[in-house]
Design a protein around this motif. Structure first.
Motif, PDB file in Angstrom:
ATOM      1  N   GLY A   1      40.149  36.079  38.389  1.00  0.00           N
ATOM      2  CA  GLY A   1      38.695  35.948  38.343  1.00  0.00           C
ATOM      3  C   GLY A   1      38.245  35.087  37.185  1.00  0.00           C
ATOM      4  O   GLY A   1      37.357  34.230  37.328  1.00  0.00           O
ATOM      5  N   LEU A   2      38.887  35.286  36.035  1.00  0.00           N
ATOM      6  CA  LEU A   2      38.544  34.478  34.858  1.00  0.00           C
ATOM      7  C   LEU A   2      38.807  32.997  35.140  1.00  0.00           C
ATOM      8  O   LEU A   2      37.950  32.138  34.885  1.00  0.00           O
ATOM      9  CB  LEU A   2      39.373  34.952  33.667  1.00  0.00           C
ATOM     10  N   ALA A   3      39.989  32.719  35.683  1.00  0.00           N
ATOM     11  CA  ALA A   3      40.343  31.320  35.955  1.00  0.00           C
ATOM     12  C   ALA A   3      39.385  30.707  36.975  1.00  0.00           C
ATOM     13  O   ALA A   3      38.886  29.584  36.796  1.00  0.00           O
ATOM     14  CB  ALA A   3      41.786  31.246  36.467  1.00  0.00           C
TER      15      ALA A   3
ATOM     16  N   PRO B   1      49.440  46.006  37.098  1.00  0.00           N
ATOM     17  CA  PRO B   1      49.659  44.554  37.177  1.00  0.00           C
ATOM     18  C   PRO B   1      48.760  43.893  38.224  1.00  0.00           C
ATOM     19  O   PRO B   1      48.288  42.770  38.019  1.00  0.00           O
ATOM     20  CB  PRO B   1      51.135  44.438  37.582  1.00  0.00           C
ATOM     21  N   GLY B   2      48.510  44.600  39.329  1.00  0.00           N
ATOM     22  CA  GLY B   2      47.617  44.059  40.347  1.00  0.00           C
ATOM     23  C   GLY B   2      46.202  43.897  39.811  1.00  0.00           C
ATOM     24  O   GLY B   2      45.536  42.874  40.061  1.00  0.00           O
ATOM     25  N   ALA B   3      45.757  44.910  39.056  1.00  0.00           N
ATOM     26  CA  ALA B   3      44.415  44.835  38.475  1.00  0.00           C
ATOM     27  C   ALA B   3      44.318  43.675  37.490  1.00  0.00           C
ATOM     28  O   ALA B   3      43.329  42.926  37.479  1.00  0.00           O
ATOM     29  CB  ALA B   3      44.089  46.155  37.781  1.00  0.00           C
TER      30      ALA B   3
ATOM     31  N   GLY C   1      33.477  35.757  35.997  1.00  0.00           N
ATOM     32  CA  GLY C   1      34.716  35.834  36.779  1.00  0.00           C
ATOM     33  C   GLY C   1      35.609  36.957  36.313  1.00  0.00           C
ATOM     34  O   GLY C   1      36.138  37.734  37.128  1.00  0.00           O
ATOM     35  N   PHE C   2      35.777  37.063  34.993  1.00  0.00           N
ATOM     36  CA  PHE C   2      36.643  38.118  34.473  1.00  0.00           C
ATOM     37  C   PHE C   2      36.038  39.492  34.741  1.00  0.00           C
ATOM     38  O   PHE C   2      36.739  40.429  35.156  1.00  0.00           O
ATOM     39  CB  PHE C   2      36.863  37.937  32.968  1.00  0.00           C
ATOM     40  N   GLY C   3      34.723  39.595  34.526  1.00  0.00           N
ATOM     41  CA  GLY C   3      34.068  40.888  34.757  1.00  0.00           C
ATOM     42  C   GLY C   3      34.184  41.319  36.210  1.00  0.00           C
ATOM     43  O   GLY C   3      34.569  42.466  36.499  1.00  0.00           O
ATOM     44  N   ALA C   4      33.874  40.384  37.108  1.00  0.00           N
ATOM     45  CA  ALA C   4      33.961  40.729  38.534  1.00  0.00           C
ATOM     46  C   ALA C   4      35.400  41.061  38.916  1.00  0.00           C
ATOM     47  O   ALA C   4      35.668  42.032  39.645  1.00  0.00           O
ATOM     48  CB  ALA C   4      33.440  39.567  39.387  1.00  0.00           C
ATOM     49  N   GLY C   5      36.331  40.258  38.411  1.00  0.00           N
ATOM     50  CA  GLY C   5      37.739  40.497  38.725  1.00  0.00           C
ATOM     51  C   GLY C   5      38.213  41.839  38.186  1.00  0.00           C
ATOM     52  O   GLY C   5      38.959  42.563  38.862  1.00  0.00           O
TER      53      GLY C   5
END
Lengths: 197, 362
Positions: A167-169, A158-160, A137-141
């Motif tokens: 994604g992590l959550a 901040p958007g990124a 999730g974090f990687g994709a996000g």
């Protein structure tokens, strides 16, 4: 509601009578609720910051994520205690690792207190319960966030960060749900419903 | 685990932000420090204790409300240039800024300039009046300053050199260093070449450190007046607090400021609020124009100019201007269209200044 139904009554289990492990299910619900609340809060702080509701928005998301995590944990613990145990161990490792990192940061951050080191540990613990989902999730996000940051004017760092943390959550919660949905009885299904201690 | 869940689930409850003018149980500020100032502080005991520890490290406020060098239109002030800037302690070239942007000439031969007021944040003062730190005193790290050529003069020195009215209220110690000529504190300041009336301090709810809003009233030539407020909100509270409150720190600051403004207006007008035209501006430490704290402030200041849409601290829109006409009706003044902008130079601070012009009513 569909999600809750899915994780409380996993496919293949809904029509069969199964051994239900009470205490692992209670522990799983607690661990899932805590993990969900932590990642829900972490993932919603940035997007909720841009709403009028602000902190109230964070609370709503955290409570919602805690409910999803609790339902998933209930199912995993009740049906497959060993898997729940592995997730709890992962959470413990994450908690310890996060706390160590938090303590290591103490000399470098002004007004960094022991509770802040513990906060890093708690975030680590939440991630540790579902590390694969968190990483994916974090990687994709992060990839999506960086790409949008570089291509859409005004999106900004901040958007990124918002997309990466979201994604992590989401990854942590999805892994909890998948584990609940795929939980299987490790022993032959018994006849009749009984509570195992 | 249940505790974690409970803590995070109640996170997002905004802790008390109510203020009071009752300072009876406060160790700081000392009663004699600024008897001529109105003072509003958080009502919550937890906040007051934390703020006392920070306040114990600073010197007395400075009140010099009559400028030595009057504005060019003294007696008939029609328009007021409002400058807004986080000066980054000694990092920003405050003297050069005043000479360039306010049209002042400072030193032995002074020159008058059109009326202006500077709402400053992170102004610093070095003085023997700043007390030594005791065991329970909280001391902030010094503000990060960029290197620059030229003298590093504090706000009281510059105000005296330029003949300006000054209201300076320190918030925290600016580092623990001892210098031959004293110690340093930093906080909010108002500098103007017009008289500053009715100075007021608002201590904001305790989050990461002690943050303030300071205010004063400027009277126009026709009896109209404008209250100006220099605000400085927190950047990020500690991680634990951020997670368990849902990032409520700046919202608390905004609500605390609004609450204090309502109280002080009620105190001064037999219970009626919203009487005076008010311009509040400063470093809100936001990274987005849509920050929840900004949205609350725009509701309380419905005549605010639209956000500029550009960064004032790197890419981040940290600094803002808010305005409300009050109950002054058609005779009241207002912001001049097209005058709100970010200045291109940062004068060596980490923030770009903002400027806007207010025209007094008739």
């Amino acid at each position: 509601m569909l999600t809750l139904g899915l994780v409380v009554f996993p496919p293949g289990q809904a029509t069969a009578q199964v051994d239900w492990h009470l205490w692992p299910s209670v522990g799983g619900a607690a661990l899932g609720a805590a993990s969900g609340a932590v990642v829900g809060s972490l993932g919603s702080i940035l997007p909720c910051n841009d709403t009028y509701a602000g902190p109230h928005c964070v609370r709503w998301v955290a409570v919602g994520a805690a409910v999803v995590g609790a339902a998933a944990g209930l199912a995993v613990g009740g049906v497959e205690p060993d898997r729940m145990g592995a997730m709890a161990v992962g959470g413990g490792v994450g908690l310890a690792a996060g706390t160590v990192v938090g303590l290591a940061l103490t000399p470098f951050i002004e007004r960094w207190a022991p509770e802040d080191a513990l906060a890093v540990g708690i975030v680590g613990g939440a991630i540790g319960t579902a590390p694969i989902g968190a990483a994916i999730g974090f990687g994709a996000g992060a990839v999506v966030g960086l790409a949008v940051w570089q291509t859409v004017p005004g999106f900004g760092s901040p958007g990124a960060a918002t997309v990466a943390l979201g994604g992590l959550a989401a990854g942590v919660l999805v892994e909890w749900v998948i584990r609940a949905a795929s939980a299987e009885q490790s022993e032959p299904v018994s006849v009749g419903f009984r509570v195992a201690f | 685990m249940a505790l974690v869940t409970a803590a995070l689930s109640v996170g997002g409850c905004i802790a008390s932000y109510r203020t009071t003018a009752d300072l009876a149980d406060r160790a700081c500020p000392p009663a004699h420090a600024a008897p001529a100032m109105g003072w509003y502080a958080p009502a919550a005991v937890r906040d007051r204790g934390a703020l006392d520890a920070w306040c114990a490290g600073v010197g007395p406020s400075v009140l010099d409300t009559l400028p030595a060098t009057r504005a060019t239109t003294l007696g008939g002030v029609e328009a007021l240039r409002v400058l807004v800037w986080n000066v980054s302690a000694g990092g920003g070239d405050l003297l050069g800024f005043l000479e360039s942007e306010a049209g002042l000439r400072c030193g032995p031969t002074r020159a008058s300039a059109p009326p202006f007021v500077l709402l400053a944040q992170e102004a610093y003062r070095r003085s023997g009046e700043v007390p030594p730190a005791r065991s329970r005193t909280r001391v902030s790290a010094p503000a990060a300053e960029r290197e620059r050529a030229g003298p590093r003069a504090d706000v009281t020195t510059i105000a005296a050199r330029c003949g300006l009215a000054l209201v300076y209220v320190p918030a925290v110690r600016n580092g623990g260093a001892e210098f031959p000529d004293g110690r340093e504190d930093r906080g909010n300041a108002l500098l103007a070449n017009v008289p500053l009336h009715d100075p007021i301090v608002i201590e904001l709810p305790a989050e990461d450190s002690r943050r303030l809003v300071i205010a004063a009233t400027i009277r126009g030539g026709t009896g109209d007046s404008l209250r100006v407020m220099s605000l400085h909100f927190t950047l990020l509270p500690k991680l634990w607090r951020n997670l368990t409150t849902g990032n409520a720190a700046r919202v608390r600051h905004a609500l605390g400021m609004i609450d204090a403004l309502e109280r002080l207006e009620a105190d001064r007008s037999d219970g009626a609020v919203g009487q005076s035209a008010t311009l509040a501006a400063g470093d809100a430490n936001t990274w987005s124009d849509d920050d929840a704290a900004l949205q609350r402030l725009r509701l309380a200041f419905p005549d605010s100019p639209a956000p500029l849409g550009e960064g004032t601290r790197g890419p981040f829109p940290a600094d803002h201007v808010f305005f409300r006409r009050g109950n002054t009706g058609l005779r009241g003044g207002g912001l001049l269209e097209g005058t709100y902008r970010r200045l291109p130079s940062d004068y060596n601070s980490d923030h770009h200044p903002l400027v806007i012009t207010y025209r007094f009513g008739r």
